[in-house]
Design an enzyme around this catalytic site. Structure first.
Site, PDB file in Angstrom:
ATOM      1  N   SER A 109       0.773  -1.274  -0.012  1.00  9.56           N
ATOM      2  CA  SER A 109       0.017   0.095   0.107  1.00  9.56           C
ATOM      3  C   SER A 109       0.828   1.093   0.071  1.00  9.56           C
ATOM      4  O   SER A 109       1.905   1.260   0.414  1.00  9.56           O
ATOM      5  CB  SER A 109      -0.924   0.261   1.329  1.00  9.56           C
ATOM      6  OG  SER A 109      -1.288   1.453   1.486  1.00  9.56           O
ATOM      7  N   SER A 110       0.289   2.461  -0.558  1.00 12.82           N
ATOM      8  CA  SER A 110       0.960   3.594  -0.655  1.00 12.82           C
ATOM      9  C   SER A 110       1.244   4.097   0.837  1.00 12.82           C
ATOM     10  O   SER A 110       1.933   4.980   1.068  1.00 12.82           O
ATOM     11  CB  SER A 110       0.191   4.506  -1.294  1.00 12.82           C
ATOM     12  OG  SER A 110      -1.045   4.902  -0.645  1.00 12.82           O
ATOM     13  N   CYS A 111       0.564   3.466   1.880  1.00 10.63           N
ATOM     14  CA  CYS A 111       0.711   4.208   3.257  1.00 10.63           C
ATOM     15  C   CYS A 111       1.907   3.653   4.066  1.00 10.63           C
ATOM     16  O   CYS A 111       2.352   3.704   5.150  1.00 10.63           O
ATOM     17  CB  CYS A 111      -0.424   3.937   4.146  1.00 10.63           C
ATOM     18  SG  CYS A 111      -0.913   2.082   4.615  1.00 10.63           S
ATOM     19  N   TYR A 138      -1.293  -1.053  10.027  1.00  6.14           N
ATOM     20  CA  TYR A 138      -1.362  -1.759   8.730  1.00  6.14           C
ATOM     21  C   TYR A 138       0.015  -1.578   7.756  1.00  6.14           C
ATOM     22  O   TYR A 138       0.486  -2.435   7.266  1.00  6.14           O
ATOM     23  CB  TYR A 138      -2.597  -1.065   8.074  1.00  6.14           C
ATOM     24  CG  TYR A 138      -2.785  -1.414   6.835  1.00  6.14           C
ATOM     25  CD1 TYR A 138      -2.515  -0.378   5.867  1.00  6.14           C
ATOM     26  CD2 TYR A 138      -3.643  -2.550   6.418  1.00  6.14           C
ATOM     27  CE1 TYR A 138      -3.041  -0.544   4.494  1.00  6.14           C
ATOM     28  CE2 TYR A 138      -3.968  -2.678   5.050  1.00  6.14           C
ATOM     29  CZ  TYR A 138      -3.531  -1.730   3.946  1.00  6.14           C
ATOM     30  OH  TYR A 138      -4.059  -1.837   2.778  1.00  6.14           O
ATOM     31  N   LYS A 142       2.392  -3.930   5.912  1.00  6.16           N
ATOM     32  CA  LYS A 142       2.827  -4.231   4.421  1.00  6.16           C
ATOM     33  C   LYS A 142       4.506  -3.845   4.349  1.00  6.16           C
ATOM     34  O   LYS A 142       4.895  -4.555   3.488  1.00  6.16           O
ATOM     35  CB  LYS A 142       1.971  -2.995   3.861  1.00  6.16           C
ATOM     36  CG  LYS A 142       0.632  -3.236   3.831  1.00  6.16           C
ATOM     37  CD  LYS A 142       0.184  -4.352   3.125  1.00  6.16           C
ATOM     38  CE  LYS A 142      -1.484  -4.295   2.760  1.00  6.16           C
ATOM     39  NZ  LYS A 142      -1.753  -5.500   2.155  1.00  6.16           N
ATOM     40  N   HIS A 181     -13.339   2.901   2.600  1.00  7.07           N
ATOM     41  CA  HIS A 181     -12.593   4.155   2.055  1.00  7.07           C
ATOM     42  C   HIS A 181     -13.209   5.324   1.667  1.00  7.07           C
ATOM     43  O   HIS A 181     -14.464   4.953   1.504  1.00  7.07           O
ATOM     44  CB  HIS A 181     -11.376   3.678   1.211  1.00  7.07           C
ATOM     45  CG  HIS A 181     -10.487   2.788   1.250  1.00  7.07           C
ATOM     46  ND1 HIS A 181     -10.506   1.361   1.267  1.00  7.07           N
ATOM     47  CD2 HIS A 181      -9.399   2.938   2.052  1.00  7.07           C
ATOM     48  CE1 HIS A 181      -9.478   1.017   1.551  1.00  7.07           C
ATOM     49  NE2 HIS A 181      -8.750   1.904   2.111  1.00  7.07           N
TER      50      HIS A 181
END
Ligand SMILES: NC(=O)C1=CN([C@@H]2O[C@H](COP(=O)(O)OP(=O)(O)OC[C@H]3O[C@@H](n4cnc5c(N)ncnc54)[C@H](OP(=O)(O)O)[C@@H]3O)[C@@H](O)[C@H]2O)C=CC1
Ligand SMILES: C[C@H]1O[C@H](OP(=O)(O)OP(=O)(O)OC[C@H]2O[C@@H](n3cnc4c(=O)[nH]c(N)nc43)[C@H](O)[C@@H]2O)[C@@H](O)[C@@H](O)C1=O
Length: 323
Positions: A109-111, A138, A142, A181
């Site tokens: 994920s981009s996070c 999270y 990842k 989301h």
């Protein structure tokens, strides 16, 4: 050449189902796809996952199963988000190796990037700063997924790859009023406001954060594209300990502008108000996807077109909509 036997973990999810659509549309035979529902196989159960892989022995794995949710869900269930995702990825990557799987694609994920990373965020921004608190558990899971793939590659010579999606939306999304989301949440909220002839719709936070959005079928095509790159090409564009690839759309907008776009898509003409008591999350997370573009892929579906397609899917699903 016979088609590889492919396991799509999370095949009923938004991304997993899009990957299945993409593979079938490209001519992959249905009988060379392996799937299991959550009820059939709990991916947090290591013994069950090992038994499944020994039984099925797939050639390739798309790891699109995860505990997924928006800012409120991440902020409310941090133990679920870190534990479920660590267990699923660890079980699948370990069992894949033990059963002889040579190629696997992990979805991160981009996070994973620092809250205040320079924008747009390059792959080498990973681990250079503190994470956004609302989804840190999270994000840690990842990041661990990327490092699991890299570590198995380095020690065992397998080819486990990682892609980092930006915020995604589209058919099969989760429309839960609190845990979803932003795009599915606002499609549902504006739709219900239109039906109720409501005067206004309240959106969370200040409306000033910026987000990049990628339509899920673009994400699926990027996933298949990266999986099918020959090993030499993949290795030429990555490093053994910086192996992940960003998958973004290429530009972003404020949440308030997004809300206006959703209202237009739905045909809602009432007011939009912000609720600053709700968290904004990270101020911006636009990704630099030039690594993937140099590998021959770029997004095709614009936000305006994608919102129309997503809304049509929401309407078609009716009461069967997820969440
Ligand atoms: N959606 C987004 O905006 C983004 C998603 N991603 C990543 O993309 C991937 C796919 O996300 P997305 O498709 O949106 O998520 P979904 O929630 O739509 O799909 C996740 C899938 O995983 C399954 N699953 C969850 N827990 C388990 C479990 N314990 N055992 C077996 N199956 C399980 C779910 O099944 P069930 O519902 O039956 O539990 C579901 O089919 C994930 O890795 C996610 O982190 C990355 C960035 C953005
Ligand atoms: C996708 C990626 O990134 C996710 O983080 P996020 O981008 O912050 O997730 P989000 O889509 O929930 O919020 C985006 C923005 O939108 C605002 N916002 C307004 N109104 C609603 C609203 O009604 N619902 C939601 N969810 N957000 C709203 C909200 O306040 C925030 O400013 C991770 O959870 C994690 O899942 C991850 O991997």
């Amino acid at each position: 050449m016979s088609h590889p036997k492919i396991y799509v973990a999370g095949h009923r999810g938004m991304v997993g189902s899009a990957i299945v659509r993409q593979l079938l549309a490209a001519g992959h035979p249905q009988d060379r796809l392996v799937t299991r529902t959550h009820a059939e196989l709990d991916l947090t159960d290591q013994a069950a996952v090992r038994a499944f892989f020994q039984q099925e022995k797939p050639d390739q794995v798309y790891l699109a199963a995860a505990r997924v949710g928006g800012i409120h869900a991440n902020n409310t269930y941090p133990a679920d988000f870190i534990w479920d995702n660590l267990m699923m990825e660890a079980n699948i990557i370990d069992a894949a190796f033990r059963s002889g799987v040579h190629k696997l694609l992990f979805l991160g994920s981009s996070c994973i990037y620092p809250k205040m990373a320079p924008q747009p965020m390059r792959e080498d921004a990973l681990l250079t700063g503190t994470l956004e608190s609302t989804n840190e558990p999270y994000a840690i899971a990842k990041i661990a997924g990327i490092k699991l793939c890299e570590s198995f590659n380095r020690q065992h010579g397998v080819d486990y790859r990682s892609v980092m999606p930006t915020n995604l939306y589209g058919p099969g999304d989760n429309y839960h009023p609190e845990n979803s989301h932003v795009i599915p949440a606002l499609l549902r909220r504006f739709h219900e406001a239109k039906q109720a002839n409501a005067e206004k719709v309240v959106i969370w936070g200040s409306g000033t954060p910026r987000r990049e959005f990628l339509y899920v079928d673009d994400m699926a095509s990027a996933s298949v594209h990266v999986m099918n790159l020959d090993a030499g090409t993949y290795a030429k564009h990555t490093q053994p300990m910086l192996s992940h690839i960003n998958v973004g759309f290429g530009d972003d907008l404020t949440i308030l502008d997004l809300a206006e776009a959703v209202a237009k898509t739905v045909g809602y003409a009432g007011g939009i108000e912000t609720d600053p008591t709700k968290p904004d999350g990270t101020p911006r997370k636009l990704m630099d996807s030039s690594r993937l573009q140099s590998l021959g892929w770029s997004a095709k579906v614009s936000l305006a077109e994608g919102l129309q397609l997503a809304y049509q899917d929401f309407l078609k699903a009716g009461s069967a909509v997820r969440g």
